[in-house]
Design a protein around this motif. Sequence first.
Motif, PDB file in Angstrom:
ATOM      1  N   SER A   1      91.688  14.313  71.636  1.00  0.00           N
ATOM      2  CA  SER A   1      91.852  12.919  71.205  1.00  0.00           C
ATOM      3  C   SER A   1      92.778  12.130  72.120  1.00  0.00           C
ATOM      4  O   SER A   1      92.729  10.909  72.149  1.00  0.00           O
ATOM      5  N   ARG A   2      93.603  12.808  72.894  1.00  0.00           N
ATOM      6  CA  ARG A   2      94.524  12.117  73.801  1.00  0.00           C
ATOM      7  C   ARG A   2      93.865  11.746  75.123  1.00  0.00           C
ATOM      8  O   ARG A   2      94.389  10.936  75.875  1.00  0.00           O
ATOM      9  N   ALA A   3      92.731  12.339  75.436  1.00  0.00           N
ATOM     10  CA  ALA A   3      92.130  12.234  76.771  1.00  0.00           C
ATOM     11  C   ALA A   3      91.442  10.895  77.001  1.00  0.00           C
ATOM     12  O   ALA A   3      90.859  10.313  76.086  1.00  0.00           O
ATOM     13  N   VAL A   4      91.510  10.444  78.247  1.00  0.00           N
ATOM     14  CA  VAL A   4      90.853   9.202  78.643  1.00  0.00           C
ATOM     15  C   VAL A   4      89.773   9.435  79.698  1.00  0.00           C
ATOM     16  O   VAL A   4      89.099   8.495  80.103  1.00  0.00           O
ATOM     17  N   GLY A   5      89.584  10.660  80.149  1.00  0.00           N
ATOM     18  CA  GLY A   5      88.606  10.969  81.197  1.00  0.00           C
ATOM     19  C   GLY A   5      87.197  11.130  80.658  1.00  0.00           C
ATOM     20  O   GLY A   5      86.950  11.091  79.456  1.00  0.00           O
ATOM     21  N   PHE A   6      86.255  11.316  81.587  1.00  0.00           N
ATOM     22  CA  PHE A   6      84.854  11.529  81.225  1.00  0.00           C
ATOM     23  C   PHE A   6      84.681  12.799  80.399  1.00  0.00           C
ATOM     24  O   PHE A   6      85.420  13.771  80.561  1.00  0.00           O
TER      25      PHE A   6
ATOM     26  N   ASP B   1      83.346   7.519  68.150  1.00  0.00           N
ATOM     27  CA  ASP B   1      82.429   7.543  67.008  1.00  0.00           C
ATOM     28  C   ASP B   1      82.388   8.913  66.346  1.00  0.00           C
ATOM     29  O   ASP B   1      82.351   9.025  65.122  1.00  0.00           O
ATOM     30  N   GLU B   2      82.402   9.982  67.157  1.00  0.00           N
ATOM     31  CA  GLU B   2      82.418  11.338  66.600  1.00  0.00           C
ATOM     32  C   GLU B   2      83.686  11.583  65.785  1.00  0.00           C
ATOM     33  O   GLU B   2      83.643  12.159  64.698  1.00  0.00           O
ATOM     34  N   LYS B   3      84.809  11.128  66.290  1.00  0.00           N
ATOM     35  CA  LYS B   3      86.086  11.318  65.589  1.00  0.00           C
ATOM     36  C   LYS B   3      86.115  10.532  64.291  1.00  0.00           C
ATOM     37  O   LYS B   3      86.565  11.028  63.263  1.00  0.00           O
ATOM     38  N   ILE B   4      85.627   9.293  64.332  1.00  0.00           N
ATOM     39  CA  ILE B   4      85.597   8.467  63.119  1.00  0.00           C
ATOM     40  C   ILE B   4      84.705   9.112  62.071  1.00  0.00           C
ATOM     41  O   ILE B   4      85.072   9.194  60.896  1.00  0.00           O
TER      42      ILE B   4
ATOM     43  N   MET C   1      83.313   5.744  73.883  1.00  0.00           N
ATOM     44  CA  MET C   1      82.815   5.229  72.611  1.00  0.00           C
ATOM     45  C   MET C   1      82.160   6.347  71.795  1.00  0.00           C
ATOM     46  O   MET C   1      82.330   6.418  70.576  1.00  0.00           O
ATOM     47  N   GLU C   2      81.415   7.225  72.453  1.00  0.00           N
ATOM     48  CA  GLU C   2      80.796   8.345  71.748  1.00  0.00           C
ATOM     49  C   GLU C   2      81.853   9.261  71.141  1.00  0.00           C
ATOM     50  O   GLU C   2      81.726   9.701  69.998  1.00  0.00           O
TER      51      GLU C   2
ATOM     52  N   ILE D   1      80.881   2.088  83.425  1.00  0.00           N
ATOM     53  CA  ILE D   1      80.086   1.932  82.214  1.00  0.00           C
ATOM     54  C   ILE D   1      79.860   3.291  81.556  1.00  0.00           C
ATOM     55  O   ILE D   1      79.984   3.438  80.345  1.00  0.00           O
ATOM     56  N   ALA D   2      79.543   4.306  82.375  1.00  0.00           N
ATOM     57  CA  ALA D   2      79.351   5.659  81.825  1.00  0.00           C
ATOM     58  C   ALA D   2      80.630   6.158  81.173  1.00  0.00           C
ATOM     59  O   ALA D   2      80.594   6.781  80.110  1.00  0.00           O
TER      60      ALA D   2
END
Length: 166
Positions: A153-158, A17-20, A13-14, A6-7
């Motif tokens: 933008s490519r990253a999927v990690g925390f 949202d920042e990128k958008i 998502m954060e 969840i974290a």
Amino acid sequence: MFGERIANLKSRMEIRDEKIAALEARLLEVAIPSNGVAQPAPTFTPPSLRQVPQIDKPVGEQGGPSKPIPSLRNILLSRKWMFHFSPGGNGGRKPMTFLPDSSIGQGRNKNEHTWRLEGAKSDLLVIYREDGSVQNAFYYSDKAGKFDYIPDSRAVGFRNQFIEPI
């Protein structure tokens, strides 16, 4: 386990949202120029590339003689590191080593599989997953002596991961 997932999702998502928000602001600047004259579309430089500190400057901030910083590759290969992969979640961390063939030695798994130095001056450490996607990116803080998370933008990690010497 679910709390960490969840974290991770909240963190993603954060970032999204920042990128958008940044892209929307740029689009508004182009769509409504202050002088009413059409302008060419701006080139977009991701914040991750604009905010990277220089690592090739002298180290003399603490006083004493200035000396050049060893190459980032040598720094990576010469030490053992502690990778803090969930600092905001369960505090997860593990020892990590970087091998000369660009693979992760100790600490290697499907999320942290290989590494590469990227950027104009090879000053970004990018860690890749086993499937070839980017797990996360880091810049080296010579003052702190550690690698800090940098948005990619490519990253999927925390977010907010860091790597420090042991």
